[in-house]
Design a protein around this motif. Structure first.
Motif, PDB file in Angstrom:
ATOM      1  N   GLU A 105       7.040 -12.497  -2.222  1.00 41.38           N
ATOM      2  CA  GLU A 105       6.494 -11.816  -1.055  1.00 41.38           C
ATOM      3  C   GLU A 105       7.466 -10.730  -0.621  1.00 41.38           C
ATOM      4  O   GLU A 105       8.669 -10.944  -0.532  1.00 41.38           O
ATOM      5  N   ARG A 106       6.955  -9.544  -0.357  1.00 39.00           N
ATOM      6  CA  ARG A 106       7.810  -8.419  -0.010  1.00 39.00           C
ATOM      7  C   ARG A 106       7.796  -8.151   1.489  1.00 39.00           C
ATOM      8  O   ARG A 106       6.839  -8.453   2.189  1.00 39.00           O
ATOM      9  N   ASN A 161      13.316  -8.165  -2.283  1.00 37.89           N
ATOM     10  CA  ASN A 161      12.111  -8.401  -1.478  1.00 37.89           C
ATOM     11  C   ASN A 161      11.758  -7.200  -0.614  1.00 37.89           C
ATOM     12  O   ASN A 161      10.937  -7.290   0.299  1.00 37.89           O
TER      13      ASN A 161
END
Length: 243
Positions: free
Chosen positions: A19-20, A35
């Motif tokens: 997940e960024r 990230n």
């Protein structure tokens, strides 16, 4: 070494599916965090667009970059910030180039044992035309952390005479890696060729020298008052569309 290295299954999952963040994020050394948000777009003063790309690993990269370039299409010029970008896959570079130059434009070379092949920009969409008008100027920001496919993108924009390169000398790592899946999920990445300029000079262990140097570009805060961004704005103000 740089020609053969291993990446575990867990590392691959973290790289491609993590997940960024909603923001672009960098370490104290200026490298983009794993990230970090992949693409940031904003409009600066004087009708100048700004696009930062922090990696070329994100599977959503082509669509995100295309959306950003479309958003700055009406601006008088654009700054493409590749500082801190450690690269990733090479497959999207030719398509990103097609957003700034005509498909078929020569952008560099692939140097492999026994042969050298010229690389060219590919269509970014069905129109087969650059999204950002070629009459409008482009500045690319690079630093000591710009590496791998990000380095190739910067070099391609320089070799096609599409952009002015501003900042620091790049990292110097342009090997093209072929992944090989091993039992247990580990991936071996093997360098089979190198990227280079149109004369065939490879970037690995050499890097790309900026057209205009900015000391300490890797430590910039990426704001409109960042020295590298400020220099980019200055260049774009002088290079009016069509000039």
């Amino acid at each position: 070494d740089r020609n053969t290295r291993l990446r575990s299954a867990d590392q691959t999952v973290r790289l491609l599916f993590a997940e960024r963040s909603s923001e672009t994020e960098f370490s104290t050394s200026g490298r983009a965090l794993s990230n970090s948000k992949t693409v940031e777009m904003r409009h600066l003063e004087d009708g100048i667009g700004y696009i930062a790309i922090t990696n070329l690993d994100d599977p959503k990269l082509p669509g995100e970059v295309k959306k950003a370039v479309e958003s700055v299409r009406a601006d008088q010029g654009v700054i493409l910030d590749l500082r801190g970008n450690q690269g990733g896959g090479d497959n999207d570079v030719a398509r990103i180039m097609g957003m700034f130059v005509k498909p078929g434009t020569e952008t560099g070379t692939i140097v492999a044992p026994g042969q050298t092949v010229t690389t060219k920009a590919e269509p970014a969409d069905q129109t087969a035309q650059p999204i950002f008008p070629e009459s409008k100027p482009v500045v690319v920001l690079v630093d000591r952390n710009t590496a791998s496919s990000a380095e190739n993108l910067a070099g391609s924009l320089k070799e096609s005479h599409r952009a002015v390169i501003v900042g620091e000398k790049t990292y110097g790592k342009s090997g093209i890696q072929i992944p090989r899946l091993l039992p247990g999920g580990t991936i071996a990445l093997v360098v089979v060729a190198d990227r280079g300029d149109l004369k065939g000079a490879i970037y690995t262990d050499v890097g790309i020298n900026p057209d205009i140097a900015v000391e300490g570009a890797s430590q910039g805060d990426r704001s409109s008052e960042d020295p590298a961004v400020r220099k980019g704005r200055e260049i774009l103000r002088k290079r009016k569309p069509g000039s």
